[in-house]
Enzyme design. Sequence first.
Site, PDB file in Angstrom:
ATOM      1  N   ARG A 186       0.823  -1.221   0.000  1.00  0.00           N
ATOM      2  CA  ARG A 186       0.000   0.000   0.000  1.00  0.00           C
ATOM      3  C   ARG A 186       0.854   1.267   0.000  1.00  0.00           C
ATOM      4  NH1 ARG A 186      -4.762  -2.326   3.877  1.00  0.00           N
ATOM      5  NH2 ARG A 186      -6.078  -3.024   2.173  1.00  0.00           N
TER       6      ARG A 186
ATOM      7  N   LYS B  90     -19.545 -16.761   2.239  1.00  0.00           N
ATOM      8  CA  LYS B  90     -21.002 -16.638   2.309  1.00  0.00           C
ATOM      9  C   LYS B  90     -21.595 -15.952   1.105  1.00  0.00           C
ATOM     10  CE  LYS B  90     -21.446 -16.318   7.304  1.00  0.00           C
ATOM     11  NZ  LYS B  90     -21.793 -15.380   8.370  1.00  0.00           N
TER      12      LYS B  90
ATOM     13  N   GLY C 192      -9.331  -9.291  -0.483  1.00  0.00           N
ATOM     14  CA  GLY C 192      -8.098  -9.664   0.216  1.00  0.00           C
ATOM     15  C   GLY C 192      -7.627 -11.079  -0.066  1.00  0.00           C
TER      16      GLY C 192
ATOM     17  N   GLY D 176     -13.034  -3.995   0.025  1.00  0.00           N
ATOM     18  CA  GLY D 176     -14.396  -3.475   0.221  1.00  0.00           C
ATOM     19  C   GLY D 176     -14.807  -2.517  -0.879  1.00  0.00           C
TER      20      GLY D 176
HETATM   21  P1  AMP Z   1     -14.963 -13.956   1.970  1.00  0.00           P
HETATM   22  O1  AMP Z   1     -14.406 -12.981   2.973  1.00  0.00           O
HETATM   23  O2  AMP Z   1     -16.453 -14.027   1.971  1.00  0.00           O
HETATM   24  O3  AMP Z   1     -14.382 -13.754   0.595  1.00  0.00           O
HETATM   25  O4  AMP Z   1     -14.526 -15.388   2.473  1.00  0.00           O
HETATM   26  C1  AMP Z   1     -13.204 -15.813   2.494  1.00  0.00           C
HETATM   27  C2  AMP Z   1     -13.108 -17.010   3.408  1.00  0.00           C
HETATM   28  O5  AMP Z   1     -13.991 -18.002   2.933  1.00  0.00           O
HETATM   29  C3  AMP Z   1     -11.752 -17.648   3.446  1.00  0.00           C
HETATM   30  O6  AMP Z   1     -11.221 -17.507   4.740  1.00  0.00           O
HETATM   31  C4  AMP Z   1     -12.011 -19.113   3.128  1.00  0.00           C
HETATM   32  O7  AMP Z   1     -11.316 -20.012   3.964  1.00  0.00           O
HETATM   33  C5  AMP Z   1     -13.503 -19.233   3.387  1.00  0.00           C
HETATM   34  N1  AMP Z   1     -14.098 -20.324   2.629  1.00  0.00           N
HETATM   35  C6  AMP Z   1     -14.007 -20.566   1.315  1.00  0.00           C
HETATM   36  N2  AMP Z   1     -14.622 -21.706   0.994  1.00  0.00           N
HETATM   37  C7  AMP Z   1     -15.128 -22.213   2.134  1.00  0.00           C
HETATM   38  C8  AMP Z   1     -15.848 -23.395   2.457  1.00  0.00           C
HETATM   39  N3  AMP Z   1     -16.178 -24.274   1.511  1.00  0.00           N
HETATM   40  N4  AMP Z   1     -16.201 -23.588   3.745  1.00  0.00           N
HETATM   41  C9  AMP Z   1     -15.871 -22.699   4.690  1.00  0.00           C
HETATM   42  N5  AMP Z   1     -15.173 -21.571   4.450  1.00  0.00           N
HETATM   43  C10 AMP Z   1     -14.807 -21.326   3.186  1.00  0.00           C
END
Ligand code: AMP
Length: 401
Positions: free
Chosen positions: A37, A205, A358, A381
């Site tokens: 950064r 999610k 990230g 974000g």
């Molecule tokens: P996000 O911040 O929504 O982009 O989520 C990123 C996180 O999602 C990472 O820490 C991954 O380990 C987690 N992740 C990805 N796939 C899965 C999964 N199948 N089950 C649980 N966590 C997951």
Amino acid sequence: MNKKTVKDIDVQGKKVLMRVDFNVPVNDDGSVGDDTRIEAALPTIQYLLEQNASIILMSHLGRPKGEVKPEFTLKPVAAALSAKLGKPVAFAKDSVGEDAQTKAAALQAGEILLLENLRFYAEEEGKGCTDEAKATFTKALASLGEVYVNDAFGTAHRAHASTAGVTEYIEECAAGLLLEKEINYLAKTLEAPEHPFVAIIGGAKISGKIDVVINLMDKCDTILIGGGMAYTFFKAMGQKIGGSIHEDDKMELAKQIMADAKAKGVKFLLPVDNKIGDDFSNDCNTEIVAGDIPDGWEGMDIGPETQKLFAAEIASAKTVVWNGPMGCFEMPTFASGTFTIAQAVADNTECISIIGGGDSVAAIKQAKLDDKITHISTGGGASLELMEGKVLPGLDALSDK
Ligand code: AMP
């Protein structure tokens, strides 16, 4: 971009108040962990130095929540920036207090001052503050400079004192070169993408990325879904997902998205196989399954057939946007999906590739493929909000061209 950039305003010999994103990791010994950064802000800083401007830099670091917490001081960043520029960078031990005011007033052409962490003041974010307190803080910040430059793409989606507030008190407000570059790549690509346009959306999610999926539905030819969010779609389709992460309150939404994709002729691809584990840990037992996931097991990565399917889609794309990992890539056992996708994006040298968020950025850097990507966004974000089609307050507040 319809906003003025630093090259559109007169900065010659002026005091420039510049918002940067120096929210960097700091090691226990006080050194800067990752200086990406700081590097990203150099082009604007160097341009201003060439124009004989004096520069007052301001940023936040971490989440001190309106309190002075020494572990979140920006002092190590002043040293790191100084080393990069090969010239002194003065440091003020407050943002709007006597030290900042005295040092800003004494700043000569070609000199640089970095203010202490803006988030040592609750007024920066404004939570729980009166309008009067916010205005006093914002005016005090604004009084330090003659013109304002925002180069902090990472916080451009926040309407804080330093990102939007100060523009009410300074006449000339312009985007820095990093902010301009981020907007040019992301916003322009989303506005007029070259087709086929493939979006890869992953992460834990569905709720965090839902607006992205909805907005991209009108722009993309293909949407590839990986990561934890896939299991909400599977459950909505009546498949068994064992103990996989999912959101029961998003089932109807998931069905709606799949129906919309069909109606709009968007290719909406979910994993055709999954790597599952019998425990959420790197050394659990694993299996590759297509279809139902048995009880006692959970989906933690996309399987090999999905990797091939997704890689083939990516190979024929002219534009690729990727946000979110394909699985629990922090665990080597479940990292192959994310790294195969990273490799596939890097291998398509004919396409415009943009990576935000990230985790996907971390994966591409870990794989040492970052130099093969057209644009890696510095703001997770902010890039998500652009992909959602939202207006960024920190950009919106700048002077129109
Ligand atoms: P996000 O911040 O929504 O982009 O989520 C990123 C996180 O999602 C990472 O820490 C991954 O380990 C987690 N992740 C990805 N796939 C899965 C999964 N199948 N089950 C649980 N966590 C997951």
